[in-house]
Design a protein around this motif. Structure first.
Motif, PDB file in Angstrom:
ATOM      1  N   PHE A  59      55.468 161.831  54.011  1.00  0.00           N
ATOM      2  CA  PHE A  59      54.199 162.526  53.806  1.00  0.00           C
ATOM      3  C   PHE A  59      53.133 161.864  54.684  1.00  0.00           C
ATOM      4  CE2 PHE A  59      56.732 162.596  49.962  1.00  0.00           C
ATOM      5  CZ  PHE A  59      56.795 163.952  49.662  1.00  0.00           C
ATOM      6  N   GLU A  60      52.167 162.648  55.110  1.00  0.00           N
ATOM      7  CA  GLU A  60      51.143 162.115  55.986  1.00  0.00           C
ATOM      8  C   GLU A  60      49.755 162.376  55.415  1.00  0.00           C
ATOM      9  OE1 GLU A  60      51.916 163.785  59.835  1.00  0.00           O
ATOM     10  OE2 GLU A  60      53.680 162.522  60.151  1.00  0.00           O
ATOM     11  N   GLY A  61      48.897 161.386  55.551  1.00  0.00           N
ATOM     12  CA  GLY A  61      47.540 161.488  55.045  1.00  0.00           C
ATOM     13  C   GLY A  61      46.592 160.654  55.895  1.00  0.00           C
ATOM     14  N   LEU A  62      45.317 160.877  55.677  1.00  0.00           N
ATOM     15  CA  LEU A  62      44.314 160.074  56.379  1.00  0.00           C
ATOM     16  C   LEU A  62      44.148 158.715  55.707  1.00  0.00           C
ATOM     17  CD1 LEU A  62      41.531 162.748  57.051  1.00  0.00           C
ATOM     18  CD2 LEU A  62      43.559 162.188  58.416  1.00  0.00           C
ATOM     19  N   TRP A  63      44.310 158.701  54.375  1.00  0.00           N
ATOM     20  CA  TRP A  63      44.137 157.467  53.604  1.00  0.00           C
ATOM     21  C   TRP A  63      45.221 157.390  52.537  1.00  0.00           C
ATOM     22  CZ3 TRP A  63      40.102 154.029  54.675  1.00  0.00           C
ATOM     23  CH2 TRP A  63      39.141 154.493  55.563  1.00  0.00           C
ATOM     24  N   LEU A  64      45.565 156.160  52.154  1.00  0.00           N
ATOM     25  CA  LEU A  64      46.500 155.916  51.053  1.00  0.00           C
ATOM     26  C   LEU A  64      45.832 154.983  50.056  1.00  0.00           C
ATOM     27  CD1 LEU A  64      49.334 155.894  49.687  1.00  0.00           C
ATOM     28  CD2 LEU A  64      49.927 153.976  51.207  1.00  0.00           C
ATOM     29  N   VAL A  65      45.885 155.362  48.767  1.00  0.00           N
ATOM     30  CA  VAL A  65      45.314 154.522  47.712  1.00  0.00           C
ATOM     31  C   VAL A  65      46.412 154.164  46.722  1.00  0.00           C
ATOM     32  CG1 VAL A  65      43.513 154.260  45.972  1.00  0.00           C
ATOM     33  CG2 VAL A  65      43.108 155.740  47.940  1.00  0.00           C
ATOM     34  N   GLY A  66      46.600 152.862  46.515  1.00  0.00           N
ATOM     35  CA  GLY A  66      47.569 152.385  45.542  1.00  0.00           C
ATOM     36  C   GLY A  66      46.964 152.316  44.157  1.00  0.00           C
ATOM     37  N   CYS A  67      47.415 153.202  43.291  1.00  0.00           N
ATOM     38  CA  CYS A  67      47.041 153.183  41.869  1.00  0.00           C
ATOM     39  C   CYS A  67      48.335 153.076  41.065  1.00  0.00           C
ATOM     40  CB  CYS A  67      46.277 154.451  41.490  1.00  0.00           C
ATOM     41  SG  CYS A  67      44.740 154.712  42.382  1.00  0.00           S
ATOM     42  N   ASP A  68      49.270 152.301  41.603  1.00  0.00           N
ATOM     43  CA  ASP A  68      50.628 152.275  41.081  1.00  0.00           C
ATOM     44  C   ASP A  68      50.934 151.040  40.248  1.00  0.00           C
ATOM     45  OD1 ASP A  68      50.286 150.945  43.498  1.00  0.00           O
ATOM     46  OD2 ASP A  68      52.254 151.437  44.290  1.00  0.00           O
ATOM     47  N   GLY A  69      49.923 150.503  39.580  1.00  0.00           N
ATOM     48  CA  GLY A  69      50.145 149.527  38.534  1.00  0.00           C
ATOM     49  C   GLY A  69      50.344 148.102  38.994  1.00  0.00           C
ATOM     50  N   SER A  70      50.672 147.261  38.024  1.00  0.00           N
ATOM     51  CA  SER A  70      50.708 145.817  38.251  1.00  0.00           C
ATOM     52  C   SER A  70      51.768 145.391  39.257  1.00  0.00           C
ATOM     53  CB  SER A  70      50.941 145.097  36.914  1.00  0.00           C
ATOM     54  OG  SER A  70      52.192 145.498  36.345  1.00  0.00           O
ATOM     55  N   ARG A  71      52.838 146.166  39.387  1.00  0.00           N
ATOM     56  CA  ARG A  71      53.897 145.847  40.352  1.00  0.00           C
ATOM     57  C   ARG A  71      53.773 146.732  41.588  1.00  0.00           C
ATOM     58  NH1 ARG A  71      59.060 145.211  36.159  1.00  0.00           N
ATOM     59  NH2 ARG A  71      58.133 143.541  34.910  1.00  0.00           N
ATOM     60  N   SER A  72      52.577 147.051  41.958  1.00  0.00           N
ATOM     61  CA  SER A  72      52.254 148.009  43.010  1.00  0.00           C
ATOM     62  C   SER A  72      53.078 147.841  44.289  1.00  0.00           C
ATOM     63  CB  SER A  72      50.764 147.894  43.358  1.00  0.00           C
ATOM     64  OG  SER A  72      50.453 148.639  44.521  1.00  0.00           O
ATOM     65  N   ALA A  73      53.809 148.881  44.643  1.00  0.00           N
ATOM     66  CA  ALA A  73      54.546 148.891  45.906  1.00  0.00           C
ATOM     67  C   ALA A  73      53.580 148.957  47.084  1.00  0.00           C
ATOM     68  CB  ALA A  73      55.502 150.083  45.934  1.00  0.00           C
ATOM     69  N   VAL A  74      52.470 149.657  46.896  1.00  0.00           N
ATOM     70  CA  VAL A  74      51.471 149.761  47.972  1.00  0.00           C
ATOM     71  C   VAL A  74      50.850 148.397  48.254  1.00  0.00           C
ATOM     72  CG1 VAL A  74      49.244 150.768  48.613  1.00  0.00           C
ATOM     73  CG2 VAL A  74      50.984 152.184  47.498  1.00  0.00           C
TER      74      VAL A  74
ATOM     75  N   SER B  28      41.202 141.269  48.648  1.00  0.00           N
ATOM     76  CA  SER B  28      40.525 142.398  49.278  1.00  0.00           C
ATOM     77  C   SER B  28      41.107 143.677  48.715  1.00  0.00           C
ATOM     78  CB  SER B  28      40.707 142.372  50.801  1.00  0.00           C
ATOM     79  OG  SER B  28      40.146 143.533  51.398  1.00  0.00           O
ATOM     80  N   TYR B  29      40.272 144.677  48.481  1.00  0.00           N
ATOM     81  CA  TYR B  29      40.737 145.957  47.956  1.00  0.00           C
ATOM     82  C   TYR B  29      41.037 146.954  49.079  1.00  0.00           C
ATOM     83  CZ  TYR B  29      39.273 144.692  43.167  1.00  0.00           C
ATOM     84  OH  TYR B  29      39.138 144.096  41.938  1.00  0.00           O
ATOM     85  N   ARG B  30      40.853 146.528  50.330  1.00  0.00           N
ATOM     86  CA  ARG B  30      41.073 147.444  51.452  1.00  0.00           C
ATOM     87  C   ARG B  30      41.749 146.712  52.603  1.00  0.00           C
ATOM     88  NH1 ARG B  30      36.467 150.342  55.325  1.00  0.00           N
ATOM     89  NH2 ARG B  30      37.952 151.382  56.730  1.00  0.00           N
ATOM     90  N   ASN B  31      42.717 147.385  53.211  1.00  0.00           N
ATOM     91  CA  ASN B  31      43.349 146.933  54.440  1.00  0.00           C
ATOM     92  C   ASN B  31      43.466 148.147  55.343  1.00  0.00           C
ATOM     93  OD1 ASN B  31      44.856 145.929  56.519  1.00  0.00           O
ATOM     94  ND2 ASN B  31      46.635 145.347  55.289  1.00  0.00           N
ATOM     95  N   GLY B  32      42.503 148.311  56.231  1.00  0.00           N
ATOM     96  CA  GLY B  32      42.493 149.480  57.103  1.00  0.00           C
ATOM     97  C   GLY B  32      42.316 150.752  56.319  1.00  0.00           C
ATOM     98  N   ARG B  33      43.330 151.612  56.380  1.00  0.00           N
ATOM     99  CA  ARG B  33      43.288 152.892  55.665  1.00  0.00           C
ATOM    100  C   ARG B  33      44.014 152.836  54.326  1.00  0.00           C
ATOM    101  NH1 ARG B  33      41.665 157.516  58.187  1.00  0.00           N
ATOM    102  NH2 ARG B  33      40.796 157.199  60.276  1.00  0.00           N
ATOM    103  N   ILE B  34      44.289 151.629  53.860  1.00  0.00           N
ATOM    104  CA  ILE B  34      44.956 151.434  52.575  1.00  0.00           C
ATOM    105  C   ILE B  34      43.967 150.816  51.595  1.00  0.00           C
ATOM    106  CG2 ILE B  34      47.006 150.533  51.434  1.00  0.00           C
ATOM    107  CD1 ILE B  34      47.548 152.281  53.932  1.00  0.00           C
ATOM    108  N   LEU B  35      43.869 151.397  50.416  1.00  0.00           N
ATOM    109  CA  LEU B  35      42.956 150.908  49.377  1.00  0.00           C
ATOM    110  C   LEU B  35      43.728 150.709  48.079  1.00  0.00           C
ATOM    111  CD1 LEU B  35      40.429 153.510  50.467  1.00  0.00           C
ATOM    112  CD2 LEU B  35      39.607 151.184  50.146  1.00  0.00           C
TER     113      LEU B  35
END
Length: 519
Positions: free
Chosen positions: A182-197, A301-308
Motif C-alpha cells: 500500500f502507498e501513502g504520503l504519511w504513515l502513523v503507528g497506532c499499533d500498540g505497545s509492541r508497535s511494528a511501525v 521522538s514521535y516523528r521520523n520523516g514521514r513516519i509518526l
C-alpha cells in the motif's frame, strides 16, 4: 529507496491509489485519528492486525476504562459522546470497593479519593455547562462508535493485515503487509505497545524496566468469599475483584513471568492469587487470562520523516488509573488537524513539529505519574511508609482535589506563550444566551474565533482566513470577563482577550497556527 510515486495524480506507477495517510492499528487511537483526518477531507487507510475486532478483554468488566476530562471534551466536540451508552448504565466501578457509604471517585496506587472531598471550585475555568470530568467507557463500545464514524467519513479499514515493513522516500511511504503493498504520503503507528511501525522506523524507546507482572483473568472460584471485594493492596502485591470471578492481580516479580512468555495456567494463577491475598482460595476453572507489566517507556521522538507515532506505540506505562487510553486520544486530537493541514498545504512552518513539542511532555508526566504509583505499592517498608503519607494527604480536601485533577486531566495544558492564563488550556464550554454551547459548534473540526462583543474588525480579520477560521459572535452567559477567544481545531485556546482586542496579537497567534486563504 526510490519509490514510484506521482503525488499530484494520486496514483503510483503501478496505478495504485495513494492514500494521504496510512494508519497501523484500528484501536481507539488509530480510529479517532482517522476520524480527525477524514473530517479534514484526507483519504485514510487503516491496516489492522486482528481479523476480528471483538475480544472478551475489550468487554466489561475487563474492557472498562475511565475517560478523563480532555477525552470527554474531545468526543463531545465531535458529536461522538452522545453515541456512548455504557456510562449511562454503569455509574461507578468502585461501588463495591468496601469504602462504606462514601462514594469513591478514583484512586492513586489503590488509595481511594472520595467525591465529597473534591473541591471543584478550585478548577477555575470549569462552567456549569462543562462536560463531566470523568466517565466510564468500554473499549469495545468505543471502537464500535469510532469505527462507525470513521467509515461514514470515508475511512477504509482493512482487518487481518498487519504492517510488516515499510520504506519511506522523500515524497511518500510504501507499506507492506505480507505480500500486499500500500502507498501513502504519511504513515502513523497506532499499533500498540509492541508497535511494528516503531520498531521498523528506528525510533528510540527509552525508559524503565518493570517492577511487577500484572494479571487479568476470568475464573471460576470455589470459595470467592475468601477474597475481599474491590481493590486490595497487600504486603506482597495487589488484587482486585470487581465482581466474583473477575480478577486483576499485581505480583512484584520484576516482570519476570510476563517476560518469560510462559503459558498462563490455572495452577499458576491460583498460586499467585493465594500468595498475594494470603488465603487458600481455590480456582476451579481459568476461562481467559492475560499478563502485562509496569514497563514505562517513551519514544524520544514521535516523528521520523514521514513516519509518526501515537498512543501506546509512542509511550507505554502501567495501566494504573487507566490513563493510557486518554493519553492516546489526546495524541490523536493534537496530531489530526496538524497533519491534515500539512497534507493540504495549509500548515504554517513548524506546525507538525509542534505535535512532538506539545505531546511528548504530556506523555512524560503520565509516565512519571505511573512510576510514582508503582513506587508506593512495592512490598517493602519504605514504600509502605510513603503510602501512609500519601493516604493522609489524599484524605484532605486539597489533596483529594489535586489527585482528582491529575487523574482526570483537569490540569492538562500546553505551553503556548501568550498573555492570558487561559492560553494553552482547553476552551471552557461557553454557553450562549440561546443555549447553544461551544462544543456543539465544533463538530466540523474548524478553528474558531469567538467574539462576545460582535466587533466588526474581528469579523473582517477572520474573513482573511476563509473557511480556516469560523467566526462566531454572541453573548455568553459566563464569559469569564473575556471579549474574544481564538480556538485551535483541537479545542485549545491560542489567544484570549479581556479588553479591547489587540489586533496585532491576534494576527500573530492566528498566523502561528493557521494560513490565510490565498488571494
Amino acid at each position: 529507496m526510490n519509490t514510484p510515486f506521482t503525488i499530484n495524480g494520486k496514483k503510483s506507477a503501478q496505478n495504485q491509489s495513494i492514500h494521504d495517510v496510512i494508519i497501523s492499528g484500528a484501536g481507539p487511537v488509530g480510529l479517532f485519528l482517522a476520524c480527525e483526518l477524514a473530517l479534514a477531507k484526507c483519504s485514510v487507510l487503516i491496516l489492522e492486525k486482528a481479523e476480528d475486532p471483538r475480544s472478551p478483554l475489550k468487554q466489561l468488566p475487563f474492557g472498562i476504562r475511565g475517560l478523563s476530562a480532555p477525552s470527554i471534551e474531545a468526543l463531545y466536540r465531535r458529536g461522538l459522546l452522545q453515541e456512548l451508552e455504557v456510562h449511562k448504565r454503569l455509574k461507578n466501578p468502585h461501588q463495591n470497593s468496601g469504602q462504606g457509604a462514601r462514594r469513591q471517585a478514583g484512586h492513586f496506587a489503590g488509595i481511594p479519593f472520595h467525591a465529597d472531598d473534591i473541591d471543584t471550585s478550585q478548577w477555575t475555568y470549569r462552567l456549569s455547562s462543562s462536560t463531566e470530568t470523568s466517565l466510564i467507557s468500554e473499549l469495545e463500545e468505543l471502537e464500535v462508535v469510532l469505527s462507525r464514524r470513521a467509515e461514514a467519513l470515508g475511512v477504509e479499514i482493512k482487518r487481518g493485515l498487519p504492517v510488516t515493513d515499510f520504506h519511506q522516500a522523500e515524497d511518500g511511504v510504501t507499506v507492506h503487509s505480507g505480500n500486499q503493498t500500500f502507498e501513502g504520503l504519511w504513515l502513523v503507528g497506532c499499533d500498540g505497545s509492541r508497535s511494528a511501525v516503531r520498531k521498523a522506523g528506528g525510533f528510540e524507546f527509552a525508559g524503565t524496566e518493570p517492577e511487577f507482572t500484572g494479571y487479568t483473568a476470568k475464573v471460576d472460584i470455589a470459595d470467592p468469599q475468601k477474597l475481599k471485594p474491590g481493590r486490595n493492596v497487600t504486603p506482597t502485591g495487589m488484587y482486585l475483584q470487581s465482581q466474583p470471578g473477575y480478577l486483576v492481580i499485581q505480583d512484584f516479580d520484576g516482570g519476570a513471568f510476563h517476560s518469560a512468555g510462559t503459558p498462563i495456567t490455572r495452577e499458576h494463577v491460583q498460586d499467585v492469587l493465594r500468595r498475594i491475598s494470603n488465603t487458600d482460595v481455590t480456582i476451579n476453572v481459568l476461562h481467559i487470562a492475560t499478563t502485562w507489566t509496569d514497563r514505562a517507556r517513551q519514544a524520544t521522538s514521535y516523528r521520523n520523516g514521514r513516519i509518526l507515532l501515537a498512543g501506546d506505540a509512542a509511550h507505554i506505562h502501567a495501566p494504573l488509573g487507566g490513563q493510557g487510553l486518554n493519553l492516546g486520544l489526546g495524541d490523536a486530537m493534537n496530531l489530526g488537524w496538524k497533519l491534515a493541514a500539512t497534507i493540504k498545504k495549509k500548515a504554517p512552518e513548524g506546525l507538525l513539529d509542534s505535535y512532538q513539542k506539545e505531546r511528548h511532555s504530556i506523555g512524560a508526566r503520565v509516565l512519571d505519574w505511573s512510576r510514582a504509583q508503582v513506587a508506593i505499592m512495592r512490598p517493602d517498608p519504605y514504600a509502605h511508609a510513603l503510602n501512609a503519607v500519601i493516604r493522609d494527604l489524599i484524605n484532605t480536601r486539597d489533596g483529594a482535589t489535586y489527585f482528582a485533577g491529575r487523574v482526570w486531566g483537569v490540569f492538562t495544558n500546553y505551553d503556548l506563550g501568550g498573555g492570558h492564563p487561559l492560553v494553552g488550556h482547553s476552551v471552557p464550554n461557553f454557553e450562549f444566551e440561546d443555549g447553544v454551547t461551544i462544543g456543539e459548534l465544533m463538530h466540523d473540526g474548524q478553528a474558531m474565533l469567538l467574539d462576545f462583543e460582535s466587533t466588526a474588525s474581528l469579523k473582517t480579520l477572520t474573513s482573511e482566513y476563509g473557511d480556516r477560521i469560523k467566526y462566531v459572535s454572541g453573548r455568553a452567559k459566563e464569559p469569564f470577563g473575556l471579549n474574544a477567544v481564538l480556538i485551535r481545531p483541537d479545542g485549545m485556546i491560542a489567544w484570549a482577550s479581556e479588553n479591547d482586542p489587540d489586533h496585532s496579537e491576534l494576527q500573530n497567534a492566528a498566523a502561528h497556527w493557521l494560513m490565510k486563504e490565498p488571494i
